[in-house]
Design an enzyme around this catalytic site. Structure first.
Site, PDB file in Angstrom:
ATOM      1  N   PHE A  71       0.773  -1.201  -0.106  1.00  0.00           N
ATOM      2  CA  PHE A  71      -0.044  -0.184   0.079  1.00  0.00           C
ATOM      3  C   PHE A  71       1.046   1.279   0.043  1.00  0.00           C
ATOM      4  CE2 PHE A  71       0.491  -0.819   4.555  1.00  0.00           C
ATOM      5  CZ  PHE A  71       0.806   0.446   5.076  1.00  0.00           C
ATOM      6  N   ALA A  81      10.002  -2.673   0.830  1.00  0.00           N
ATOM      7  CA  ALA A  81       8.537  -3.050   0.332  1.00  0.00           C
ATOM      8  C   ALA A  81       7.496  -2.695   1.238  1.00  0.00           C
ATOM      9  CB  ALA A  81       8.163  -4.358   0.028  1.00  0.00           C
ATOM     10  N   LYS A  82       6.568  -1.649   0.971  1.00  0.00           N
ATOM     11  CA  LYS A  82       5.557  -1.039   1.881  1.00  0.00           C
ATOM     12  C   LYS A  82       4.518  -1.988   1.915  1.00  0.00           C
ATOM     13  CE  LYS A  82       3.397   3.000   3.253  1.00  0.00           C
ATOM     14  NZ  LYS A  82       3.897   3.263   4.690  1.00  0.00           N
ATOM     15  N   ALA A  83       4.706  -3.291   2.642  1.00  0.00           N
ATOM     16  CA  ALA A  83       3.731  -4.429   2.591  1.00  0.00           C
ATOM     17  C   ALA A  83       2.952  -4.339   3.862  1.00  0.00           C
ATOM     18  CB  ALA A  83       4.437  -5.878   2.442  1.00  0.00           C
ATOM     19  N   TYR A 127       3.452  -4.533   8.863  1.00  0.00           N
ATOM     20  CA  TYR A 127       2.815  -3.402   9.896  1.00  0.00           C
ATOM     21  C   TYR A 127       2.292  -4.454  10.975  1.00  0.00           C
ATOM     22  CZ  TYR A 127       3.969   0.427   7.178  1.00  0.00           C
ATOM     23  OH  TYR A 127       4.686   1.049   6.498  1.00  0.00           O
TER      24      TYR A 127
END
Ligand code: PPE
Length: 305
Positions: free
Chosen positions: A37, A158-160, A164
């Site tokens: 995202f 990677a903004k996975a 989070y």
């Protein structure tokens, strides 16, 4: 702090009402965290609403998807136009933008390939990320007992969505113990980043931030602050940062799309500098907001909707 709901969410090419923006419970993403995202802010400027560094965010989204072998069924242009359209459609002057790419419904089992790659874009009004007074007064933080992910486990750049879960451990521990946020060290014990922010440390007028090899997200605000600071004449260095520098630094601050530039007042109950927002942090904030809200934009970082 519930949502300030907007009217419509873009899902796979169409706008649906906020309350109808739903997916099946057996979607791959729900079970295995199969998502990447972005988080982007659009600001109200004198010349209208503008999205900050839109192409850089879009590029990072596509790179995150590439790492996870997700083929996004839209072009960069299509998604950028959809983000602008979402802001216009919801009649927002300033907002946060959350594009999400995820694996949807087909079958379960770890293998994600059978599940379709879906895309949504939500926009909503989001106030100050770390509290209404954070930008001026700074926040109290702790060094987390949780480390950031090791290299070659979860790719940190990677903004996975799955990254989070680590961020949530950091955040919950901090909140439970009465802090606003946590700072994670990397697997080798060097300062890495906050649960949702990059970090900067200022010592004797020199501005340091951890290198990308310290398990950090390649933050777009981080990049912007490094550029602004260099232009203002500061010495900016990407450098491994020992934990104890957090205690002895003159100033420490977080950066992020949501957090913007947030001063850190104390770490582990030890005051940073005077325990107030430092002078260089304040100058950088001023310059940043002069660009994003003032519209004084020499780098062409603003993309008008
Ligand atoms: N590190 C992490 C782990 C992170 O999540 C963010 C952004 C950053 C650094 C800063 O990156 P950038 O926004 O490109 O400057 N965190 C996003 C999500 C926060 C959330 O709670 O959700 C954000 O700021 O949009």
């Amino acid at each position: 702090m519930a949502f300030k709901e907007a009217d419509y969410i873009w899902m796979d090419g169409e706008f649906v009402a906020w309350k109808d923006a739903k997916i099946h419970i057996l979607s791959h993403v729900v079970h295995y965290g199969t998502s990447v995202f972005e988080g982007i802010r659009a600001y109200k400027t004198p010349k209208g609403t503008a999205i900050f560094r839109l192409p850089e965010h879009t590029k990072r989204l596509f790179n995150s998807a590439k790492i996870y072998r997700m083929e996004i069924p839209f072009t960069k242009d299509e998604l950028e136009n959809a983000m602008k359209e979402a802001i216009r459609k919801n009649e927002l002057e300033s907002c946060y933008i959350r594009p999400l790419v995820y694996r949807g419904y087909d079958t379960l089992g770890v293998n994600p390939f059978p599940c379709p790659v879906k895309v949504s874009i939500a926009v909503w009004e989001w106030g100050k990320y770390l509290g209404p007074e954070a930008l001026e007064k700074g926040v109290d933080v702790k060094v987390s007992t949780w480390n950031r992910m090791a290299p070659n486990t979860f790719p940190a750049t990677a903004k996975a969505g799955a990254n989070y879960m680590n961020s949530q451990l950091i955040k919950m521990e901090a909140i439970t113990e009465g802090y606003t946020e946590g700072i994670a060290l990397d697997i080798n014990g060097w300062v890495s980043e906050g649960s949702g922010e990059n970090i900067f440390v200022i010592i004797d007028g020199i501005i340091y931030t951890p290198p990308l090899g310290a398990s950090v997200l390649a933050g777009i605000t981080r990049d912007s602050v490094m550029i602004i600071a260099k232009e203002m004449g500061y010495d900016v260095r990407e450098s491994l940062i020992p934990r104890e520098f957090l205690y002895t630094a003159d100033e420490v601050f977080f950066t992020g799309s949501a957090a913007e530039i947030t001063p850190i007042a104390s770490v582990d109950k030890i005051a940073v500098g005077t325990g107030k927002r430092g002078p260089i942090t304040e100058k950088l904030q001023k310059k940043f907001f002069d660009i994003v809200e003032g519209g004084n934009d020499p780098h062409n970082w603003l993309h008008y909707v």
